[in-house]
Design a protein around this motif. Structure first.
Motif, PDB file in Angstrom:
ATOM      1  N   UNK A 484     -42.171 -33.103  11.260  1.00  0.00           N
ATOM      2  CA  UNK A 484     -43.022 -32.662  10.153  1.00  0.00           C
ATOM      3  C   UNK A 484     -42.871 -33.585   8.953  1.00  0.00           C
ATOM      4  N   UNK A 485     -42.846 -34.891   9.202  1.00  0.00           N
ATOM      5  CA  UNK A 485     -42.761 -35.836   8.094  1.00  0.00           C
ATOM      6  C   UNK A 485     -44.001 -36.711   8.068  1.00  0.00           C
ATOM      7  N   UNK A 486     -44.646 -36.851   6.904  1.00  0.00           N
ATOM      8  CA  UNK A 486     -45.809 -37.732   6.809  1.00  0.00           C
ATOM      9  C   UNK A 486     -45.444 -39.217   6.782  1.00  0.00           C
ATOM     10  N   UNK A 487     -44.163 -39.531   6.621  1.00  0.00           N
ATOM     11  CA  UNK A 487     -43.740 -40.929   6.627  1.00  0.00           C
ATOM     12  C   UNK A 487     -43.786 -41.484   8.053  1.00  0.00           C
ATOM     13  N   UNK A 488     -43.631 -42.778   8.179  1.00  0.00           N
ATOM     14  CA  UNK A 488     -43.672 -43.423   9.488  1.00  0.00           C
ATOM     15  C   UNK A 488     -42.627 -42.804  10.411  1.00  0.00           C
ATOM     16  N   UNK A 489     -43.089 -42.367  11.584  1.00  0.00           N
ATOM     17  CA  UNK A 489     -42.218 -41.709  12.559  1.00  0.00           C
ATOM     18  C   UNK A 489     -42.409 -42.393  13.907  1.00  0.00           C
ATOM     19  N   UNK A 490     -41.299 -42.863  14.475  1.00  0.00           N
ATOM     20  CA  UNK A 490     -41.350 -43.580  15.752  1.00  0.00           C
ATOM     21  C   UNK A 490     -40.419 -42.902  16.742  1.00  0.00           C
ATOM     22  N   UNK A 491     -40.974 -42.524  17.892  1.00  0.00           N
ATOM     23  CA  UNK A 491     -40.216 -41.881  18.961  1.00  0.00           C
ATOM     24  C   UNK A 491     -40.349 -42.788  20.183  1.00  0.00           C
ATOM     25  N   UNK A 492     -39.270 -43.511  20.543  1.00  0.00           N
ATOM     26  CA  UNK A 492     -39.434 -44.485  21.622  1.00  0.00           C
ATOM     27  C   UNK A 492     -38.211 -44.573  22.530  1.00  0.00           C
ATOM     28  N   UNK A 493     -38.507 -44.832  23.797  1.00  0.00           N
ATOM     29  CA  UNK A 493     -37.485 -45.081  24.826  1.00  0.00           C
ATOM     30  C   UNK A 493     -36.524 -43.908  24.988  1.00  0.00           C
ATOM     31  N   UNK A 494     -37.047 -42.693  24.951  1.00  0.00           N
ATOM     32  CA  UNK A 494     -36.217 -41.502  25.113  1.00  0.00           C
ATOM     33  C   UNK A 494     -36.527 -40.802  26.429  1.00  0.00           C
ATOM     34  N   UNK A 495     -35.599 -39.960  26.867  1.00  0.00           N
ATOM     35  CA  UNK A 495     -35.792 -39.119  28.043  1.00  0.00           C
ATOM     36  C   UNK A 495     -35.769 -37.666  27.607  1.00  0.00           C
ATOM     37  N   UNK A 496     -36.799 -36.898  28.013  1.00  0.00           N
ATOM     38  CA  UNK A 496     -36.911 -35.483  27.654  1.00  0.00           C
ATOM     39  C   UNK A 496     -36.968 -34.626  28.913  1.00  0.00           C
ATOM     40  N   UNK A 497     -36.169 -33.576  28.938  1.00  0.00           N
ATOM     41  CA  UNK A 497     -36.322 -32.525  29.951  1.00  0.00           C
ATOM     42  C   UNK A 497     -35.909 -31.223  29.283  1.00  0.00           C
ATOM     43  N   UNK A 498     -36.862 -30.576  28.634  1.00  0.00           N
ATOM     44  CA  UNK A 498     -36.584 -29.447  27.745  1.00  0.00           C
ATOM     45  C   UNK A 498     -37.238 -28.173  28.260  1.00  0.00           C
ATOM     46  N   UNK A 499     -36.666 -27.058  27.858  1.00  0.00           N
ATOM     47  CA  UNK A 499     -37.158 -25.750  28.295  1.00  0.00           C
ATOM     48  C   UNK A 499     -38.550 -25.453  27.731  1.00  0.00           C
ATOM     49  N   UNK A 500     -38.803 -25.879  26.510  1.00  0.00           N
ATOM     50  CA  UNK A 500     -40.096 -25.674  25.863  1.00  0.00           C
ATOM     51  C   UNK A 500     -40.719 -27.045  25.600  1.00  0.00           C
ATOM     52  N   UNK A 501     -41.452 -27.212  24.498  1.00  0.00           N
ATOM     53  CA  UNK A 501     -42.084 -28.499  24.223  1.00  0.00           C
ATOM     54  C   UNK A 501     -41.051 -29.616  24.103  1.00  0.00           C
ATOM     55  N   UNK A 502     -41.385 -30.763  24.639  1.00  0.00           N
ATOM     56  CA  UNK A 502     -40.550 -31.938  24.371  1.00  0.00           C
ATOM     57  C   UNK A 502     -40.708 -32.356  22.920  1.00  0.00           C
ATOM     58  N   UNK A 503     -41.954 -32.349  22.441  1.00  0.00           N
ATOM     59  CA  UNK A 503     -42.247 -32.707  21.053  1.00  0.00           C
ATOM     60  C   UNK A 503     -43.250 -31.697  20.502  1.00  0.00           C
ATOM     61  N   UNK A 504     -42.870 -31.036  19.421  1.00  0.00           N
ATOM     62  CA  UNK A 504     -43.752 -30.102  18.730  1.00  0.00           C
ATOM     63  C   UNK A 504     -44.011 -30.637  17.332  1.00  0.00           C
ATOM     64  N   UNK A 505     -45.304 -30.738  17.003  1.00  0.00           N
ATOM     65  CA  UNK A 505     -45.707 -31.177  15.669  1.00  0.00           C
ATOM     66  C   UNK A 505     -46.410 -29.996  15.011  1.00  0.00           C
ATOM     67  N   UNK A 506     -45.697 -29.240  14.164  1.00  0.00           N
ATOM     68  CA  UNK A 506     -46.269 -28.011  13.610  1.00  0.00           C
ATOM     69  C   UNK A 506     -46.602 -28.125  12.120  1.00  0.00           C
ATOM     70  N   UNK A 507     -47.479 -27.233  11.684  1.00  0.00           N
ATOM     71  CA  UNK A 507     -47.523 -26.846  10.272  1.00  0.00           C
ATOM     72  C   UNK A 507     -47.217 -25.361  10.263  1.00  0.00           C
ATOM     73  N   UNK A 508     -46.117 -24.987   9.627  1.00  0.00           N
ATOM     74  CA  UNK A 508     -45.553 -23.649   9.807  1.00  0.00           C
ATOM     75  C   UNK A 508     -45.298 -23.030   8.438  1.00  0.00           C
ATOM     76  N   UNK A 509     -46.044 -21.966   8.132  1.00  0.00           N
ATOM     77  CA  UNK A 509     -45.923 -21.398   6.790  1.00  0.00           C
ATOM     78  C   UNK A 509     -45.711 -19.896   6.793  1.00  0.00           C
ATOM     79  N   UNK A 510     -45.513 -19.292   7.977  1.00  0.00           N
ATOM     80  CA  UNK A 510     -45.446 -17.849   7.995  1.00  0.00           C
ATOM     81  C   UNK A 510     -44.156 -17.270   8.522  1.00  0.00           C
ATOM     82  N   UNK A 511     -43.207 -18.122   8.897  1.00  0.00           N
ATOM     83  CA  UNK A 511     -41.938 -17.616   9.433  1.00  0.00           C
ATOM     84  C   UNK A 511     -40.779 -18.354   8.778  1.00  0.00           C
ATOM     85  N   UNK A 512     -40.557 -19.605   9.186  1.00  0.00           N
ATOM     86  CA  UNK A 512     -39.461 -20.394   8.614  1.00  0.00           C
ATOM     87  C   UNK A 512     -39.873 -21.101   7.323  1.00  0.00           C
TER      88      UNK A 512
END
Length: 638
Positions: A484-512
């Motif tokens: 959740x950062x508007x600055x330059x964000x780079x996600x590279x050369x990683x391995x994901x095996x997750x129970x839910x989303x590997x990558x979640x990009x949210x706008x969240x204003x009603x809980x946390x």
């Protein structure tokens, strides 16, 4: 004339060289002045039975005897809370707690803590590294663990579909009592009941496939007798998630009996009965179970953690707030001693940070929440005091005490029903804390006439550039990365095996109330293996807003050269985005698990524009590759 020009050039070069030499000398003198007379402190294993008193004593004496480096002779050191420094702390996304520490790194500059390969074992409610208001702090070559974990584990050995009960075998590692029909796990200086729970598969040493069928256990049910409670009213908004409100209207539904020592039977669970052979992991209620992160870093500029292993913590591996330039290289969160679980919450978490955040060559496995979460904080305009000042309220009870910024930071005013981006900006003059939930913010400029109570604030300066590179994220509950950062964000050369989303990009204003939106994101050369296997109907990479409108929320995203080897269909779930390139990606079906949502497309897009697909390869099982709304009729998967 030629000779004059040559001499002039020589003179300029000489002056430049002299100036550079002078600046270098000044910087060297400045560095020496900061470090002269500082001591290298070395602890040996003679203090290993309880290192807390000696380590704390020396750190508290640092004003009189400054320290440049703290070293530990390689060994195993135990730290007990009994003689630790006690502090009350508000910690973002944790409980507000009284904790103890042996390492209060307050107001330090240019300090190195080198474990030299040592293992630090903690006992009870302690924060191993409590770092505040410091500059250029390095921690390296150390392993952090706890003697007793803040969670508990039990093996499912039988279930009865007729009586809807299941039996659980509990090893001696997890002492317990049964009080009034409730299972209580007893630890050093701590205890918890079942509370939040999830299943692990001991063969895979990861979250059980389709675990949402079985957990959470729904420990509470609706109370039977309630008189006039609905007539209790509050003048101001309240957070119904707070412990004092959460308990209203509910009571314990589960009951537990002991069949024989080490074997208990659990009654009244509502979901499907957990399969025999699985491991039930539990950690108590959320408002009680986040109390002892391994690293807590606040108001610190320059933090490096290198070759650090965190095997456990009663909360997050690292939580950083209002800090800058945080570099984690080979910062590994993995379980020890045959446990299913490493940390009981996120591996790492960054709130209101700036400068750079880098996670390189890290392993984040088996934690009970995300690998990392990078965001700001929305605060709610509760009242308008005068033409320069407003009162603001923290939205979530685990954000209490958080200060949104400092003098001259730029604050965005947000009304999400109209736009996900600020409609106006102000700069902070000062902030006055009234209590942990309510603060007064005075601005340098007059408040705009259209400011309304209920609008949100976010600090536009308190977002970092982010790099996540060469990391392994697997076998954990929840997601890989929340971005959740508007600055330059780079996600590279990683391995994901997750129970839910590997990558979640949210706008969240009603809980946390976690603020921020990506505006410059690259996801490149990653491998995604069997993510979203818990049962949720969501994409492996998902963009999401909790305010249902068609306004643009995300911008300038490139997802390129990745491999998605998934058992299920839905790979990419996109909404409210302006500018997405999906190129040179390969999508295959792994066949690892049976499909949970076979009717899904591979890609689902809505309320978006400027979408491009190029040179992708699809070898999955989805009958429809691309599902889109009417605004994207001409868009095709390529």
């Amino acid at each position: 004339m030629t000779l004059f020009k040559k001499n002039k050039k020589s003179s300029v070069k000489l002056i430049l060289a002299s100036t550079l030499l002078f600046l270098a000398t000044i910087l060297s003198i400045s560095w020496l002045s900061q470090n002269v007379n500082k001591q290298v402190v070395v602890f040996n294993t003679s203090i290993s039975e309880d290192a807390t008193p000696k380590v704390l004593e020396r750190i508290l004496n640092a004003d009189a005897k400054p320290i440049s480096e703290i070293k530990f002779e390689k060994g195993t050191y135990h730290f007990y809370p009994d003689k630790g420094l006690e502090k009350f702390v508000h910690i973002s996304n944790h409980n507000d707690v009284i904790v103890r520490t042996a390492m209060p790194i307050f107001n330090f500059k240019n300090l190195i803590i080198d474990g030299q390969g040592s293992t630090f074992i903690y006992h009870g409610r302690m924060i191993p590294f409590l770092i505040d208001n410091s500059n250029n702090i390095t921690v390296k070559n150390v392993t952090v663990d706890w003697a007793d974990s803040f969670h508990s584990e039990g093996k499912i050995v039988a279930n009865d579909t007729t009586k809807h009960t299941f039996d659980m075998e509990i090893s001696e590692e997890y002492p317990y009592e049964i009080r009034n029909g409730q299972l209580i796990f007893v630890k050093e200086y701590y205890e918890h009941h079942l509370g939040q729970s999830i299943l692990f598969d001991p063969k895979r040493k990861g979250i059980t496939f389709d675990t949402e069928k079985y957990t959470p256990l729904n420990q509470f049910g609706k109370i039977e007798i309630s008189r006039n409670v609905d007539k209790v009213s509050y003048k101001y908004p309240v957070d119904k998630l707070e412990p004092e409100f959460r308990i209203i209207g509910r009571e314990n539904a589960l009951t537990v009996e002991e069949i024989k020592p080490g074997l208990v039977r659990i009654h009244n669970t509502k979901g499907d009965l957990p399969p025999v052979g699985n491991i039930l992991v539990c950690k108590g209620e959320q408002h009680e179970n986040r109390l002892a992160p391994a690293f807590r870093v606040t108001h610190t500029y320059g933090f490096n953690a290198t070759n650090v292993n965190v095997h456990h913590a009663g909360g997050m591996g690292l939580i950083a707030e209002n800090s800058a330039d945080l570099i984690l290289d080979s910062f590994n969160v993995t379980p020890s001693n045959g446990r299913m679980v490493s940390t009981t919450a996120d591996a790492t978490h960054f709130v209101g940070c700036r400068g750079k955040v880098e996670l390189k060559n890290c392993t984040f496995n088996n934690q009970l929440d995300d690998a990392t979460n990078v965001h700001g904080t929305y605060q709610i305009v509760q009242d308008i005091k005068d033409e320069f000042t407003i009162g603001v309220r923290m939205g979530h009870f685990q954000q209490q005490g958080f200060v949104i910024g400092k003098a001259n930071d730029t604050i965005g005013l947000v009304r999400l029903s109209n736009s996900f981006f600020p409609y106006n900006k102000l700069t902070i003059k000062n902030i006055k804390k009234i209590n942990s939930r309510y603060q007064l913010i005075t601005f340098n400029e007059k408040l705009p006439a259209d400011l309304e109570e209920g609008d949100l604030l976010e600090n536009l300066d308190a977002y970092p550039e982010l790099l996540v590179e060469n990391c392994t994220i697997s076998n954990n509950r929840a997601r890989g990365l929340l971005l959740s950062s508007p600055r330059k964000t780079v996600i590279k050369n990683n391995f994901f095996s997750t129970e839910m989303e590997a990558i979640l990009i949210p706008i969240e204003s009603g809980h946390w109330y976690e603020s921020g939106s990506v505006e410059n994101l690259e996801i490149v050369n990653n491998t995604f293996q069997d993510c979203q296997h818990s049962g949720f109907n969501r994409g492996v990479i998902r963009f999401d807003t909790d305010d249902d409108n068609q306004n643009t929320a995300f911008k300038n995203v490139a997802i390129t050269n990745n491999v998605f080897n998934q058992f299920d269909n839905l790979i990419l779930q996109v909404t409210n985005i302006d500018g997405l390139l999906f190129e040179n990606n390969t999508i295959t079906n792994s066949g690892t698990f049976p499909q949970l949502h076979p009717k899904n497309p591979a890609i689902r897009i809505s309320h978006s524009n400027n979408i491009k697909f190029r040179k992708n390869t699809y070898k999955g099982k989805a009958k429809t590759i691309l599902e889109k709304d009417d605004s994207l009729k001409s868009l095709k998967f390529k």
